[in-house]
Scaffold this active site. Structure first.
Site, short mmCIF file in Angstrom:
data_model
loop_
_atom_site.label_atom_id
_atom_site.label_comp_id
_atom_site.label_asym_id
_atom_site.label_seq_id
_atom_site.Cartn_x
_atom_site.Cartn_y
_atom_site.Cartn_z
N LYS A 284 39.40 41.82 42.41
CA LYS A 284 39.78 40.45 42.03
C LYS A 284 39.74 39.49 43.23
O LYS A 284 39.60 38.29 43.04
CB LYS A 284 41.15 40.46 41.37
CG LYS A 284 41.09 41.18 40.04
CD LYS A 284 42.35 41.13 39.25
CE LYS A 284 42.19 41.79 37.89
NZ LYS A 284 41.92 43.25 37.99
C1 LIG Z 1 41.32 43.96 36.95
C2 LIG Z 1 40.81 45.32 37.25
C3 LIG Z 1 39.89 45.96 36.39
C4 LIG Z 1 39.42 45.34 35.09
O1 LIG Z 1 38.56 44.26 35.29
P1 LIG Z 1 38.19 43.27 34.10
O2 LIG Z 1 37.38 42.18 34.69
O3 LIG Z 1 39.53 42.77 33.57
O4 LIG Z 1 37.46 44.04 33.07
C5 LIG Z 1 39.40 47.20 36.76
N1 LIG Z 1 39.81 47.81 37.89
C6 LIG Z 1 40.70 47.22 38.73
C7 LIG Z 1 41.13 47.97 39.95
C8 LIG Z 1 41.23 45.97 38.45
O5 LIG Z 1 42.11 45.40 39.28
#
Ligand SMILES: *Cc1c(COP(=O)(O)O)cnc(C)c1O
Length: 468
Positions: A112
């Site tokens: 993120k």
């Molecule tokens: C947020 C997150 C996901 C999921 O990602 P999306 O874009 O919501 O599908 C997967 N793995 C980790 C470690 C995350 O922080």
């Protein structure tokens, strides 16, 4: 570039408008009016660029009319400067055809950061120009909160208040939020559950007077700018593996569908992505949907990969809109039926088109631990539980054409999930140097009862201090 709502009843906006709006006023999600497309020669010309330059060039068409390439360059340079790998998103080969795309080299060790580090700077840039400020509020059970706080710390035009359920996030996750002592950051440990946190945030957004007074904004993954900022790393991987002259497949550990949607965006921009493997944990609504057109909601269950513990993937609506050939009325009807019945009625013809390229995969906790062990044995690679599900999916569902390499998104650093790594491998991964002293740092956090009036008073006091 203009943006329209997937439900067709919102005023079209420009990039700055969708950045600040988040959700469209008709409840839909903003999508670009048309996808910018690069031809093969244009893609080839992007090979070998530094990541921040590639990102600026690929985001530029989405921000056309709002930000110049020069402005984007400077924002991207600043956003990715703090990543602890010179490649920003290094690609690690696991076997003859599988590659891990490491998206966890940012300040909070999860993917993120790639979108949010840029988003915080985009907010600051456009708000300074408008002479405005905002208050970001959000609820988190872990990852999103710390990434949002790291993105907004010390930003001049932004205050941020994040609620987490007291005692229910991991120590690493809590400390990544509460040890950020920046002036404009506040943490609330709510005496309640994650749902209580979310309800409080929804209630604050639902109070129009309060929302106006504090200029409330959100940084959740329905914000289009986040998707735009995630496209470049798929391009970086595909170009490194021979695109546009050679196809690739991607495998993505999925929760809210934002990360997969960005890969889809890279394909719409002209990259030959032959397969999208949607990897889930036991909360497998997307895998069931892709197997049998069964998108029906079941209760969320806690797993070893908590960032994927989701039933309704909000970004799926953007793909649905494309599947329905951009028919906003049809999209709105399907979403309304989904909301009322708990089952999404996707027309069979649309589902079949999707099946040409999208495949689903799921692993329960035992399967996840087993995958972490196997990956360690076969490649010496240490993966966190989320990334392991993606890497396992890449092996299970790779396209039959042997020559197609599969890029598995590695979404978190293993040190973020030490308990799971210990359970799988008997070893505890070490935090990288910049976080090695996390457990010695001072924490700042306010414990509040699950009482909306108290929460609002806290948010108001926090934001007002800065406005004065
Ligand atoms: C947020 C997150 C996901 C999921 O990602 P999306 O874009 O919501 O599908 C997967 N793995 C980790 C470690 C995350 O922080």
């Amino acid at each position: 570039m203009r943006y329209v709502s997937t439900r067709g009843r919102a005023q079209p906006r420009d990039f700055e408008g969708v950045l600040l709006a988040g959700l469209a006023e008709d409840g839909g999600l903003f999508v670009p009016e048309s996808w910018p497309v690069l031809d093969a020669a244009a893609w080839r010309a992007l090979r070998g660029l530094p990541y921040e330059e590639l990102a600026a060039r690929l985001i530029a068409p989405f921000a056309e009319g709002c930000l110049t390439l020069e402005e984007l360059r400077s924002l991207c340079r600043d956003a990715y400067r703090r990543f602890d790998h010179a490649a920003v998103v290094p690609l690690v080969q696991l076997d003859e055809r599988r590659f891990a795309l490491e998206l966890f080299h940012g300040p909070t060790l999860a993917f993120k950061d790639l979108a949010l580090q840029l988003l915080g700077r985009l907010f600051d840039h456009v708000l300074a120009r408008r002479g405005e400020r905002i208050t970001i509020i959000g609820a988190t059970s872990g990852d999103t909160g710390s990434a949002a706080i790291e993105a907004c710390r010390d930003r001049a035009a932004v205050d941020i208040v994040i609620l987490h359920p007291k005692g229910r996030t991991s120590a690493v996750q809590r400390r990544q939020m509460t040890t950020v002592l920046a002036e404009n950051v506040a943490n609330i440990a709510l005496e309640g559950s994650f749902d209580d946190c979310q309800d409080a945030v929804k209630a604050m957004f639902g109070d129009a007077a309060f929302r106006e007074e504090l200029h409330l904004a959100a940084v959740n993954s329905i914000n289009w700018a986040r998707i735009a900022a995630q496209i470049p790393y798929y391009a970086a991987a595909a170009l490194a593996l021979g695109a546009p002259d050679r196809p690739v497949a991607v495998a993505v550990p999925t929760g809210n569908f934002g990360n997969v949607l960005a890969a889809y965006g890279a394909m719409r921009m002209g990259l030959p992505i032959a397969r999208f493997i949607v990897a889930t944990n036991r909360n497998d609504i997307l895998a069931r949907f892709l197997a049998a057109n069964d998108m029906s909601i079941r209760p969320v269950e806690a797993s070893l990969s908590p960032s994927m513990d989701i039933q309704v993937s909000s970004n799926f609506e953007r793909l649905l809109f494309e599947l329905l050939e951009r028919d906003a009325e049809a999209t709105a009807a399907v979403m309304t039926a989904f909301r009322s019945s708990g089952r999404m009625p996707v027309p069979d013809s649309a589902w079949r088109r999707l099946r040409d390229r999208f495949l689903g995969f799921s692993l329960d906790d035992a399967g996840t631990l087993e995958a972490m062990r196997r990956i360690r044995q076969e490649s010496g690679y240490l993966s966190d539980p989320h990334s392991a599900i993606g890497i396992a999916a890449a092996a299970a569902l790779a396209p039959p054409e042997r020559a197609i390499p599969v890029v598995a998104a590695a979404t978190a650093h293993p040190a973020k999930f030490p308990e799971a790594v210990k359970a799988a491998l008997g070893e505890v991964p070490r935090l990288p140097p910049q976080l090695a002293d996390l457990f010695d740092r001072e924490e700042r956090c306010s414990v509040l009862p699950n009482d909306l009036a108290a929460i609002k008073a806290f948010v108001r006091a926090h934001a007002r201090r800065r406005a004065a």
